[in-house]
Design a protein around this motif. Structure first.
Motif, mmCIF file in Angstrom:
data_model
loop_
_atom_site.group_PDB
_atom_site.id
_atom_site.type_symbol
_atom_site.label_atom_id
_atom_site.label_comp_id
_atom_site.label_asym_id
_atom_site.label_seq_id
_atom_site.Cartn_x
_atom_site.Cartn_y
_atom_site.Cartn_z
ATOM 1 N N TRP A 109 45.222 44.380 25.213
ATOM 2 C CA TRP A 109 46.432 43.956 25.909
ATOM 3 C C TRP A 109 46.928 45.067 26.836
ATOM 4 O O TRP A 109 47.303 44.801 27.988
ATOM 5 N N LEU A 110 46.893 46.323 26.361
ATOM 6 C CA LEU A 110 47.317 47.445 27.206
ATOM 7 C C LEU A 110 46.358 47.656 28.372
ATOM 8 O O LEU A 110 46.774 48.056 29.460
ATOM 9 N N LEU A 111 45.096 47.350 28.175
ATOM 10 C CA LEU A 111 44.121 47.445 29.262
ATOM 11 C C LEU A 111 44.399 46.389 30.326
ATOM 12 O O LEU A 111 44.356 46.675 31.529
ATOM 13 N N LYS A 112 44.744 45.168 29.889
ATOM 14 C CA LYS A 112 45.075 44.106 30.856
ATOM 15 C C LYS A 112 46.373 44.412 31.600
ATOM 16 O O LYS A 112 46.540 43.995 32.747
ATOM 17 N N GLN A 113 47.313 45.081 30.934
ATOM 18 C CA GLN A 113 48.575 45.448 31.577
ATOM 19 C C GLN A 113 48.413 46.687 32.455
ATOM 20 O O GLN A 113 49.376 47.167 33.032
ATOM 21 N N GLN A 114 47.191 47.224 32.501
ATOM 22 C CA GLN A 114 46.826 48.385 33.295
ATOM 23 C C GLN A 114 47.566 49.651 32.851
ATOM 24 O O GLN A 114 47.827 50.543 33.651
ATOM 25 N N VAL A 115 47.892 49.704 31.554
ATOM 26 C CA VAL A 115 48.433 50.935 30.979
ATOM 27 C C VAL A 115 47.284 51.911 30.751
ATOM 28 O O VAL A 115 47.432 53.106 30.983
ATOM 29 N N PHE A 116 46.132 51.362 30.279
ATOM 30 C CA PHE A 116 44.931 52.170 30.116
ATOM 31 C C PHE A 116 44.068 52.017 31.353
ATOM 32 O O PHE A 116 43.938 50.927 31.913
ATOM 33 N N SER A 117 43.445 53.121 31.753
ATOM 34 C CA SER A 117 42.620 53.070 32.953
ATOM 35 C C SER A 117 41.146 52.792 32.629
ATOM 36 O O SER A 117 40.375 52.504 33.539
ATOM 37 N N HIS A 118 40.776 52.892 31.368
ATOM 38 C CA HIS A 118 39.373 52.688 31.005
ATOM 39 C C HIS A 118 39.293 51.996 29.650
ATOM 40 O O HIS A 118 40.177 52.142 28.808
ATOM 41 N N GLU A 119 38.198 51.246 29.418
ATOM 42 C CA GLU A 119 38.013 50.521 28.162
ATOM 43 C C GLU A 119 37.845 51.439 26.961
ATOM 44 O O GLU A 119 38.077 51.035 25.831
ATOM 45 N N LEU A 120 37.416 52.679 27.184
ATOM 46 C CA LEU A 120 37.249 53.608 26.070
ATOM 47 C C LEU A 120 38.575 53.888 25.363
ATOM 48 O O LEU A 120 38.597 54.120 24.151
ATOM 49 N N PHE A 121 39.689 53.853 26.096
ATOM 50 C CA PHE A 121 40.996 54.054 25.471
ATOM 51 C C PHE A 121 41.320 52.879 24.536
ATOM 52 O O PHE A 121 41.863 53.072 23.442
ATOM 53 N N ALA A 122 40.975 51.673 24.955
ATOM 54 C CA ALA A 122 41.188 50.489 24.114
ATOM 55 C C ALA A 122 40.291 50.553 22.872
ATOM 56 O O ALA A 122 40.726 50.217 21.768
ATOM 57 N N LEU A 123 39.050 51.004 23.058
ATOM 58 C CA LEU A 123 38.134 51.167 21.936
ATOM 59 C C LEU A 123 38.659 52.216 20.957
ATOM 60 O O LEU A 123 38.628 52.013 19.736
#
Length: 159
Positions: A103-117
């Protein structure tokens, strides 16, 4: 009740030590000679589980001797509850952390998928730590202490 037969190997002040043979679930079917798991079960030596349990040696009804067999029991309800916590809490943490990370990745809070992982892995670890904390609580660990429900005296074969 989950029951297990164990032998008394030591008697100390306020405690006894018992050992029980760990039983492999493999070896009972007709395919044991051709199955890989059956071969491994036959190759490894049978291990023993040793437990030290509280035991009031001064009570008049408690007359355990070395070599006696005892029947230990655990309430099935507590074992299932504990297993559910140990397996499900880390899984729930992993799924929740991953969902928040996506969800934070879709909201563009995270710049890369590794942060979501990383957030998913952190959620799984927090679930593991919470399950470990729950299991060490005094009331919970006391429920998982085996109890002696029967004493089977040792048989003297020299007579």
């Amino acid at each position: 009740m989950i029951k297990e037969l164990a032998n008394v190997v030591a008697i100390g002040v306020g405690e006894i030590t018992v050992t029980s043979q760990i039983k492999s679930s493999c070896g009972g079917c007709a395919q044991v000679d051709t199955c890989g798991s059956g071969q491994v079960a036959k190759a490894l030596p049978q291990a023993k589980l040793t437990l030290t349990l509280p035991y009031d040696t001064n009570a008049p009804k408690n007359t355990l001797k070395l070599g006696d067999s005892v029947m230990l029991a655990l309430p099935e309800k507590h074992v299932l509850s504990s297993a559910g916590q140990v397996y499900l809490l880390p899984l729930f943490g992993l799924i929740t952390g991953s969902a928040i990370g996506q969800w934070l990745l879709k909201q563009q809070v995270f710049s890369h998928e590794l942060f979501a992982l990383a957030l998913g892995v952190a959620g799984g670890y927090l679930g593991y730590r919470f399950a470990k904390f729950q299991q060490k609580q005094g009331k919970k660990s006391a429920c998982l202490q085996p109890e002696i429900i029967a004493v089977l005296p040792s048989v003297d074969l020299t007579k």
